[in-house]
Scaffold this motif. Structure first.
Motif, PDB file in Angstrom:
ATOM      1  N   SER A  18       0.836  -1.201   0.000  1.00 47.42           N
ATOM      2  CA  SER A  18       0.000   0.000   0.000  1.00 47.42           C
ATOM      3  C   SER A  18       0.875   1.257   0.000  1.00 47.42           C
ATOM      4  O   SER A  18       2.036   1.225   0.419  1.00 47.42           O
ATOM      5  CB  SER A  18      -0.937   0.011   1.207  1.00 47.42           C
ATOM      6  OG  SER A  18      -0.194   0.195   2.384  1.00 47.42           O
ATOM      7  N   GLU A  19       0.295   2.340  -0.459  1.00 47.61           N
ATOM      8  CA  GLU A  19       1.014   3.618  -0.581  1.00 47.61           C
ATOM      9  C   GLU A  19       1.527   4.086   0.782  1.00 47.61           C
ATOM     10  O   GLU A  19       2.636   4.585   0.898  1.00 47.61           O
ATOM     11  CB  GLU A  19       0.073   4.667  -1.167  1.00 47.61           C
ATOM     12  CG  GLU A  19       0.777   5.884  -1.732  1.00 47.61           C
ATOM     13  CD  GLU A  19       1.527   5.626  -3.028  1.00 47.61           C
ATOM     14  OE1 GLU A  19       2.524   6.329  -3.262  1.00 47.61           O
ATOM     15  OE2 GLU A  19       1.131   4.740  -3.792  1.00 47.61           O
ATOM     16  N   LYS A  20       0.721   3.889   1.821  1.00 48.38           N
ATOM     17  CA  LYS A  20       1.068   4.354   3.167  1.00 48.38           C
ATOM     18  C   LYS A  20       2.325   3.652   3.686  1.00 48.38           C
ATOM     19  O   LYS A  20       3.248   4.298   4.155  1.00 48.38           O
ATOM     20  CB  LYS A  20      -0.102   4.075   4.104  1.00 48.38           C
ATOM     21  CG  LYS A  20      -0.162   4.992   5.299  1.00 48.38           C
ATOM     22  CD  LYS A  20      -1.420   4.752   6.090  1.00 48.38           C
ATOM     23  CE  LYS A  20      -1.923   6.040   6.696  1.00 48.38           C
ATOM     24  NZ  LYS A  20      -3.136   5.881   7.471  1.00 48.38           N
ATOM     25  N   THR A  21       2.348   2.308   3.583  1.00 46.89           N
ATOM     26  CA  THR A  21       3.502   1.568   4.104  1.00 46.89           C
ATOM     27  C   THR A  21       4.738   1.875   3.272  1.00 46.89           C
ATOM     28  O   THR A  21       5.844   1.903   3.793  1.00 46.89           O
ATOM     29  CB  THR A  21       3.246   0.048   4.098  1.00 46.89           C
ATOM     30  OG1 THR A  21       2.841  -0.343   2.799  1.00 46.89           O
ATOM     31  CG2 THR A  21       2.206  -0.346   5.116  1.00 46.89           C
ATOM     32  N   ILE A  23       5.517   4.733   1.958  1.00 49.27           N
ATOM     33  CA  ILE A  23       6.034   6.039   2.387  1.00 49.27           C
ATOM     34  C   ILE A  23       6.745   5.895   3.735  1.00 49.27           C
ATOM     35  O   ILE A  23       7.822   6.441   3.935  1.00 49.27           O
ATOM     36  CB  ILE A  23       4.878   7.063   2.484  1.00 49.27           C
ATOM     37  CG1 ILE A  23       4.376   7.392   1.078  1.00 49.27           C
ATOM     38  CG2 ILE A  23       5.330   8.334   3.207  1.00 49.27           C
ATOM     39  CD1 ILE A  23       3.054   8.097   1.035  1.00 49.27           C
ATOM     40  N   TYR A  24       6.136   5.134   4.670  1.00 50.04           N
ATOM     41  CA  TYR A  24       6.700   5.072   6.019  1.00 50.04           C
ATOM     42  C   TYR A  24       7.920   4.166   6.112  1.00 50.04           C
ATOM     43  O   TYR A  24       8.767   4.377   6.951  1.00 50.04           O
ATOM     44  CB  TYR A  24       5.642   4.608   7.028  1.00 50.04           C
ATOM     45  CG  TYR A  24       4.688   5.712   7.405  1.00 50.04           C
ATOM     46  CD1 TYR A  24       5.110   6.775   8.189  1.00 50.04           C
ATOM     47  CD2 TYR A  24       3.383   5.704   6.956  1.00 50.04           C
ATOM     48  CE1 TYR A  24       4.247   7.800   8.527  1.00 50.04           C
ATOM     49  CE2 TYR A  24       2.510   6.729   7.286  1.00 50.04           C
ATOM     50  CZ  TYR A  24       2.945   7.758   8.079  1.00 50.04           C
ATOM     51  OH  TYR A  24       2.092   8.767   8.399  1.00 50.04           O
ATOM     52  N   ASN A  25       7.987   3.121   5.254  1.00 50.57           N
ATOM     53  CA  ASN A  25       9.067   2.151   5.381  1.00 50.57           C
ATOM     54  C   ASN A  25      10.293   2.475   4.531  1.00 50.57           C
ATOM     55  O   ASN A  25      11.296   1.791   4.640  1.00 50.57           O
ATOM     56  CB  ASN A  25       8.564   0.749   5.000  1.00 50.57           C
ATOM     57  CG  ASN A  25       7.604   0.212   6.041  1.00 50.57           C
ATOM     58  OD1 ASN A  25       7.568   0.703   7.164  1.00 50.57           O
ATOM     59  ND2 ASN A  25       6.828  -0.774   5.683  1.00 50.57           N
ATOM     60  N   ARG A  26      10.205   3.505   3.694  1.00 45.12           N
ATOM     61  CA  ARG A  26      11.361   3.783   2.835  1.00 45.12           C
ATOM     62  C   ARG A  26      12.479   4.444   3.633  1.00 45.12           C
ATOM     63  O   ARG A  26      12.241   5.026   4.691  1.00 45.12           O
ATOM     64  CB  ARG A  26      10.951   4.653   1.657  1.00 45.12           C
ATOM     65  CG  ARG A  26      10.639   6.083   2.000  1.00 45.12           C
ATOM     66  CD  ARG A  26      10.135   6.821   0.767  1.00 45.12           C
ATOM     67  NE  ARG A  26       9.881   8.205   1.074  1.00 45.12           N
ATOM     68  CZ  ARG A  26      10.804   9.147   1.122  1.00 45.12           C
ATOM     69  NH1 ARG A  26      12.061   8.861   0.903  1.00 45.12           N
ATOM     70  NH2 ARG A  26      10.491  10.378   1.419  1.00 45.12           N
ATOM     71  N   LYS A  27      13.702   4.355   3.093  1.00 49.81           N
ATOM     72  CA  LYS A  27      14.853   4.948   3.775  1.00 49.81           C
ATOM     73  C   LYS A  27      14.788   6.471   3.635  1.00 49.81           C
ATOM     74  O   LYS A  27      14.571   6.993   2.552  1.00 49.81           O
ATOM     75  CB  LYS A  27      16.145   4.439   3.134  1.00 49.81           C
ATOM     76  CG  LYS A  27      16.373   2.946   3.366  1.00 49.81           C
ATOM     77  CD  LYS A  27      17.413   2.740   4.443  1.00 49.81           C
ATOM     78  CE  LYS A  27      17.824   1.293   4.565  1.00 49.81           C
ATOM     79  NZ  LYS A  27      17.141   0.596   5.640  1.00 49.81           N
ATOM     80  N   ARG A  28      15.000   7.155   4.755  1.00 46.15           N
ATOM     81  CA  ARG A  28      14.990   8.623   4.714  1.00 46.15           C
ATOM     82  C   ARG A  28      16.389   9.144   4.449  1.00 46.15           C
ATOM     83  O   ARG A  28      17.361   8.608   4.948  1.00 46.15           O
ATOM     84  CB  ARG A  28      14.492   9.172   6.055  1.00 46.15           C
ATOM     85  CG  ARG A  28      12.995   9.038   6.226  1.00 46.15           C
ATOM     86  CD  ARG A  28      12.526   9.894   7.376  1.00 46.15           C
ATOM     87  NE  ARG A  28      11.093   9.761   7.540  1.00 46.15           N
ATOM     88  CZ  ARG A  28      10.523   8.859   8.318  1.00 46.15           C
ATOM     89  NH1 ARG A  28      11.256   8.012   9.008  1.00 46.15           N
ATOM     90  NH2 ARG A  28       9.224   8.796   8.418  1.00 46.15           N
TER      91      ARG A  28
END
Length: 59
Positions: A18-21, A23-28
């Motif tokens: 999903s789009e939400k996961t 965004i949150y799980n990618r490396k910053r």
């Protein structure tokens, strides 16, 4: 004939994320981490100054 059969096999699909996961799980990046930390520091300093000014005016 074996080559033709191999070529026609469908590619395996990746599990749907999903789009939400995503965004949150990618490396910053460092810049994003820096901005987050600076934002938190600014908010904390604003809250502290608000508490100090309210306490100072109370006396």
């Amino acid at each position: 004939m074996a080559k033709l059969r191999k070529r026609r096999q469908p590619k395996k699909k990746l599990p749907q994320v999903s789009e939400k996961t995503r965004i949150y799980n990618r490396k910053r990046t460092f810049a994003e981490k820096f901005l987050i930390v600076m934002g938190v520091l600014i908010v904390l300093s604003m809250v502290l100054s608000l508490i100090i000014t309210n306490a100072g005016s109370g006396f």
